[in-house]
Design an enzyme around this catalytic site. Structure first.
Site, short mmCIF file in Angstrom:
data_model
loop_
_atom_site.label_atom_id
_atom_site.label_comp_id
_atom_site.label_asym_id
_atom_site.label_seq_id
_atom_site.Cartn_x
_atom_site.Cartn_y
_atom_site.Cartn_z
CG ASP A 11 5.21 -15.15 -7.56
OD1 ASP A 11 4.76 -14.59 -6.55
OD2 ASP A 11 5.55 -14.51 -8.60
CB THR B 56 -0.92 0.00 1.24
OG1 THR B 56 -1.73 -1.16 1.19
CG2 THR B 56 -1.79 1.24 1.30
CG HIS C 41 -0.72 0.44 7.17
ND1 HIS C 41 -0.42 0.89 5.91
CD2 HIS C 41 -0.75 -0.90 7.09
CE1 HIS C 41 -0.27 -0.14 5.10
NE2 HIS C 41 -0.46 -1.25 5.79
CD GLU C 42 2.85 -3.41 6.86
OE1 GLU C 42 4.06 -3.72 6.93
OE2 GLU C 42 2.10 -3.80 5.95
CG LEU D 279 -5.42 -10.55 1.22
CD1 LEU D 279 -6.44 -10.13 2.28
CD2 LEU D 279 -4.09 -10.86 1.89
N GLY D 280 -5.86 -11.15 -2.78
CA GLY D 280 -5.27 -10.39 -3.90
C GLY D 280 -6.31 -9.51 -4.56
CG HIS E 246 -0.44 0.65 -4.55
ND1 HIS E 246 -0.57 0.45 -5.91
CD2 HIS E 246 -0.56 -0.56 -3.98
CE1 HIS E 246 -0.75 -0.85 -6.14
NE2 HIS E 246 -0.74 -1.48 -4.98
NE ARG F 56 7.55 -10.70 -4.78
CZ ARG F 56 6.48 -9.90 -4.76
NH1 ARG F 56 5.36 -10.32 -5.29
NH2 ARG F 56 6.54 -8.72 -4.22
CB VAL G 11 -9.76 -12.14 3.10
CG1 VAL G 11 -9.14 -11.86 4.46
CG2 VAL G 11 -10.21 -13.59 3.01
CE1 TYR G 12 -10.09 -3.26 3.43
CE2 TYR G 12 -11.47 -3.23 5.39
CZ TYR G 12 -10.63 -2.58 4.51
OH TYR G 12 -10.31 -1.26 4.71
#
Ligand code: ZN
Length: 348
Positions: A199, A44, A67-68, A266-267, A47, A204, A290-291
């Protein structure tokens, strides 16, 4: 305490973030002031750094981002009970209302009035953060500051992974970003049989294999049918966790699931994407969006699992003092990092 603090601010409507002097937030009667020690950089935040369409539509300028976080309570509002000065903590970054039907039913994560710190409200990329005491999650000694700083995304992973019963199940995770990788670790921890993570980014996938006991699959090189045969799956996977936002990944997942399979999403796909709904109907597949995190049940479960052997530390691949935040964002934007943690204690 000083009157001003360092903060990473979206101070102009263009690419980038800037380290600025900002006033230390004043707290209300139900708030606490947190001295931030470590923060995680989220997708986020990237972005917001990039100032893409979503960020332009969502984020007010100027805004302290982030926010983390993990830190320590240094001031208590006069009506705050049950918390103490010096308490180490993280916290839920979704600020919820208390009047909606969902909130009054205790389903705080479904409150439609939710506002996010670092997205809509002043955030945690700062020396001090004001947070409602309600949102504070105290940390035990078992959880150090850098793990505390990634509980928000770990919470996304836990919320997604615990959407369905995984005990003894074969689980397919599409997208080996940090949250997908942590979801894989959670799936193993709670007793899934096979956990496959896919992936197209070899870095990753390598990180996924380092963090969790999972089967990494590069779908650019290997066919899912071969993977199923290799693992001796009779029909397919029981549960899918979609973390990539890629339409091709969702298609592959639906194809690879058993009849009656379950998918947690979630993606976030970029805009609308075509879905083969008849395939989903005929396979009797359940899909759950999922949010965020369940407030505070996800936090409870996550902390209990961390205290009981869940280990996600290796998902943190980069650590920088905040003065070097640009390197942290460069690592995130390269697509070759796991979680990147910024340290706010090194005298910014
Ligand atoms: Zn995040």
């Amino acid at each position: 305490m000083h009157n001003t603090m360092q903060a990473l601010v979206k101070s102009e409507p263009r690419e980038g973030l800037w380290l600025r002097q900002e006033p230390v937030p004043e707290i209300g009667p139900d708030d606490v002031l947190i001295r931030v020690r470590k923060t995680g950089i989220c997708g986020t935040d990237v972005h917001i750094w990039n100032w893409d369409d979503w960020a332009q539509r969502t984020v007010p300028v100027p805004l302290i981002t982030g926010h983390e976080f993990a830190g320590e309570i240094v001031e208590l509002g006069r009506d705050v009970q049950g918390l103490e000065l010096g308490q180490r903590c993280s916290g839920e970054g979704h600020l919820i209302g208390h009047t909606s039907r969902q909130s009054r039913a205790g389903k705080f994560h479904l409150d439609p009035e939710t506002r996010g710190i670092g997205v809509n409200e002043p955030g945690a990329f700062a020396e001090y953060l004001r947070l409602p005491a309600f949102n504070v999650v105290p940390l035990s000694e078992a959880i150090d500051d850098e793990i505390g700083a990634i509980l928000d995304p770990l919470g996304n992973a836990v919320h997604t992974a615990l959407s369905f019963d995984l005990v003894g199940e074969d689980v397919l995770i599409t997208g080996a970003g940090p949250i997908g990788i942590m979801a894989a670790a959670v799936a193993r921890h709670v007793g899934a049989r096979h956990v496959v993570i896919t992936d197209v980014n070899p870095d990753r996938l390598a990180l996924a294999a380092e963090v969790a006991d999972v089967v990494p699959v590069n779908v650019a090189q290997e066919d899912m049918g071969d993977v199923k045969a290799r693992l001796k799956l009779k029909q397919g996977f029981d549960v899918g966790l979609e973390m990539s936002g890629s339409q091709a990944a969702l298609d592959q997942m639906v194809e690879a699931l058993v009849m009656g399979g379950r998918i947690a999403l979630l993606g976030i796909p970029p805009g609308k994407s075509p879905v083969d709904w008849s395939r989903i109907v005929f396979k009797a597949i359940t899909i759950k969006g999922v949010y965020g995190r369940e407030i505070f049940e996800t936090w409870y479960k996550m902390i209990a699992m961390l205290e009981n052997g869940l280990d996600v530390r290796r998902v943190i691949t980069h650590r920088f003092p905040v003065a070097r935040f640009e390197e942290g964002f460069a690592a995130m934007r390269s697509g070759r990092s796991g979680k990147v943690v910024l340290d706010w204690t090194a005298g910014v």
